[in-house]
Motif scaffolding. Sequence first.
Motif, PDB file in Angstrom:
ATOM      1  N   ASP A  90     -19.314 -36.237  -3.130  1.00  0.00           N
ATOM      2  CA  ASP A  90     -19.223 -36.673  -1.734  1.00  0.00           C
ATOM      3  C   ASP A  90     -18.888 -38.158  -1.650  1.00  0.00           C
ATOM      4  OD1 ASP A  90     -19.784 -36.720   1.193  1.00  0.00           O
ATOM      5  OD2 ASP A  90     -21.538 -37.859   0.553  1.00  0.00           O
ATOM      6  N   SER A 112     -13.036 -27.482  -0.655  1.00  0.00           N
ATOM      7  CA  SER A 112     -14.050 -27.329   0.384  1.00  0.00           C
ATOM      8  C   SER A 112     -15.451 -27.420  -0.182  1.00  0.00           C
ATOM      9  CB  SER A 112     -13.889 -25.981   1.094  1.00  0.00           C
ATOM     10  OG  SER A 112     -14.132 -24.911   0.183  1.00  0.00           O
ATOM     11  N   TYR A 150     -21.152 -30.176   7.007  1.00  0.00           N
ATOM     12  CA  TYR A 150     -20.568 -31.213   6.147  1.00  0.00           C
ATOM     13  C   TYR A 150     -19.157 -31.567   6.592  1.00  0.00           C
ATOM     14  CZ  TYR A 150     -18.709 -33.730   2.164  1.00  0.00           C
ATOM     15  OH  TYR A 150     -18.108 -34.688   1.389  1.00  0.00           O
ATOM     16  N   TRP A 151     -18.316 -30.560   6.787  1.00  0.00           N
ATOM     17  CA  TRP A 151     -16.921 -30.849   7.100  1.00  0.00           C
ATOM     18  C   TRP A 151     -16.719 -31.317   8.532  1.00  0.00           C
ATOM     19  CZ3 TRP A 151     -13.879 -32.251   3.531  1.00  0.00           C
ATOM     20  CH2 TRP A 151     -14.085 -31.785   2.226  1.00  0.00           C
ATOM     21  N   SER A 152     -17.654 -31.021   9.411  1.00  0.00           N
ATOM     22  CA  SER A 152     -17.606 -31.614  10.750  1.00  0.00           C
ATOM     23  C   SER A 152     -17.769 -33.128  10.658  1.00  0.00           C
ATOM     24  CB  SER A 152     -18.709 -31.019  11.636  1.00  0.00           C
ATOM     25  OG  SER A 152     -18.478 -29.649  11.887  1.00  0.00           O
ATOM     26  N   ILE A 154     -17.128 -35.003   7.946  1.00  0.00           N
ATOM     27  CA  ILE A 154     -15.953 -35.557   7.267  1.00  0.00           C
ATOM     28  C   ILE A 154     -14.742 -35.555   8.196  1.00  0.00           C
ATOM     29  CG2 ILE A 154     -14.336 -35.237   5.349  1.00  0.00           C
ATOM     30  CD1 ILE A 154     -17.063 -36.346   4.507  1.00  0.00           C
ATOM     31  N   ASN A 155     -14.611 -34.555   9.039  1.00  0.00           N
ATOM     32  CA  ASN A 155     -13.513 -34.537  10.002  1.00  0.00           C
ATOM     33  C   ASN A 155     -13.576 -35.778  10.899  1.00  0.00           C
ATOM     34  OD1 ASN A 155     -11.327 -32.872  11.578  1.00  0.00           O
ATOM     35  ND2 ASN A 155     -12.759 -33.587  13.125  1.00  0.00           N
ATOM     36  N   LEU A 167      -7.430 -29.401   2.121  1.00  0.00           N
ATOM     37  CA  LEU A 167      -8.306 -28.593   1.274  1.00  0.00           C
ATOM     38  C   LEU A 167      -7.467 -27.590   0.498  1.00  0.00           C
ATOM     39  CD1 LEU A 167     -11.326 -27.878   3.644  1.00  0.00           C
ATOM     40  CD2 LEU A 167     -11.089 -29.681   1.917  1.00  0.00           C
ATOM     41  N   LEU A 184     -12.715 -22.757   9.152  1.00  0.00           N
ATOM     42  CA  LEU A 184     -13.308 -24.084   9.025  1.00  0.00           C
ATOM     43  C   LEU A 184     -12.647 -25.064   9.985  1.00  0.00           C
ATOM     44  CD1 LEU A 184     -15.375 -25.813   7.517  1.00  0.00           C
ATOM     45  CD2 LEU A 184     -13.555 -26.421   5.907  1.00  0.00           C
ATOM     46  N   ARG A 185     -11.348 -25.007  10.095  1.00  0.00           N
ATOM     47  CA  ARG A 185     -10.613 -25.906  10.995  1.00  0.00           C
ATOM     48  C   ARG A 185     -11.055 -25.720  12.439  1.00  0.00           C
ATOM     49  NH1 ARG A 185      -5.592 -28.681  11.066  1.00  0.00           N
ATOM     50  NH2 ARG A 185      -4.331 -28.358  12.955  1.00  0.00           N
ATOM     51  N   THR A 188     -14.513 -27.296  12.882  1.00  0.00           N
ATOM     52  CA  THR A 188     -14.747 -28.708  12.553  1.00  0.00           C
ATOM     53  C   THR A 188     -13.774 -29.669  13.212  1.00  0.00           C
ATOM     54  OG1 THR A 188     -13.411 -28.508  10.529  1.00  0.00           O
ATOM     55  CG2 THR A 188     -15.796 -28.138  10.329  1.00  0.00           C
ATOM     56  N   ILE A 192      -8.883 -31.440   9.416  1.00  0.00           N
ATOM     57  CA  ILE A 192      -9.064 -30.534   8.288  1.00  0.00           C
ATOM     58  C   ILE A 192      -7.924 -29.528   8.249  1.00  0.00           C
ATOM     59  CG2 ILE A 192     -10.615 -28.876   7.185  1.00  0.00           C
ATOM     60  CD1 ILE A 192     -11.794 -31.697   7.436  1.00  0.00           C
TER      61      ILE A 192
END
Length: 322
Positions: A90, A112, A150-152, A154-155, A167, A184-185, A188, A192
Motif C-alpha cells: 500500500d 486489485s 480500500y479502492w474508494s 485510493i480513487n 488494475l 469495482l469501478r 469506487t 479506477i
Amino acid sequence: MKLGVFSVLFAQKSFEESLDYIAAKGLDALEIGTGNYPGSPHLDLDELLADDGKRRAFKQAVESRGLIISALSCHGNPLHPQKAISTEHDTIIRKTIELANRLEVPVVNTFSGLPGDHEDAKYPNWPVAPWPNDFQDVLKWQWEQKVIPYWSEINGISEAAGVKIGLELHGGFSVHTPATMLRLREATGKAIGANLDPSHMWWQGIDPVQAIHILGREGAIHHFHAKDTTIDPINVNKHGVTDMQSYTQMLDRAWQFRSVGFGHDLKVWADIISALRLVGYDYVVSIEHEDGLMSVEEGFSKAVANLQQVLIREPLGEMWWV
C-alpha cells in the motif's frame, strides 16, 4: 497509438542503457517499475520524491530519447491479510501515485489485491465457485469489508493527483475479469480502470476483443499490455485453465505465456488493435515479455516486429468517402 515496453525486462541494464536500447528499437514509450512484485531496477522511489532536480534529470533522460513514460507500475497486494505485506505494498502504491503526479505520468498500474477470508486470516483466499455457499460468504465479506473501502480511498487520492489507476485483470486477485473490473469501478470511481492484458483473458476463456468492447464502452481502459498466451489442447483437458503447475513446467502445463504472435496470429492482434481504436483507446500498447521459450532480447524483438505490422499509429482522419 504508441508502442512501448515494460522496462523491468531490462533490469540487468542501467537506466540509461535501457533507454538507449528501447529508443534504438523504434519504440515511443516505456512503463517503469517502482516496486512491489516488479521491483524498481531503474529508479529510487524515495529519492525521486525527495529531490526536484533528480526528478527533472530523470524525466529529461527519457524525453531526450524521444520517449514518454506511459505508466509507473507497482503491481502488489495491498489487501494481503498479513499486515507487513499489505502495508508495504500500500505504501508503494501511494508513493507511486504521488511520483506519477510530480512526473506528469497519467497512469499507475497495479493489482486489485486479494484479502483473506476473515480478519485473522494469514493467506489470501480466491473464491472461484458459487457453491458450496461458504465461497459466496467469503466473496461478500472481501468486497464489502476490504476491496471496495480500500479502492474508494485510493480513487479519491488518485483523482486529487490527476492520476488514473490501471488494475491488471489477473487470476488470483479480486479484479480478474471485465465484470469484476466494472463492479469495482461502479463502487469506487472513474479513476479506477483496467491495465488490460489479453494474455490473462485468453487463459480464463475470455475473448480479449470482447473484453475491450465491454470495458472500452465504459471508458474503463487506462493502459494496455501486449502479451500472448497459448493453450495446450491436450494438457488443458487434464489440468484445466486454473492449472497450478509452475510456469517452468512448460511441456505439461495447460497454458503458458508467449511473445506477441506466438500464441495468436497477427490477424487476431490486428483485431485487438482495431477494437482498441474503435472504443477510443489511442494510448500506449506496452510490451510485456514472459515467454519461457525465448530470451528477453529475442522475445521482445519479435514482439516489436509483430506489433509494428498491426499498430495503428496515425490519428483518425476525416471519412472522405462518407
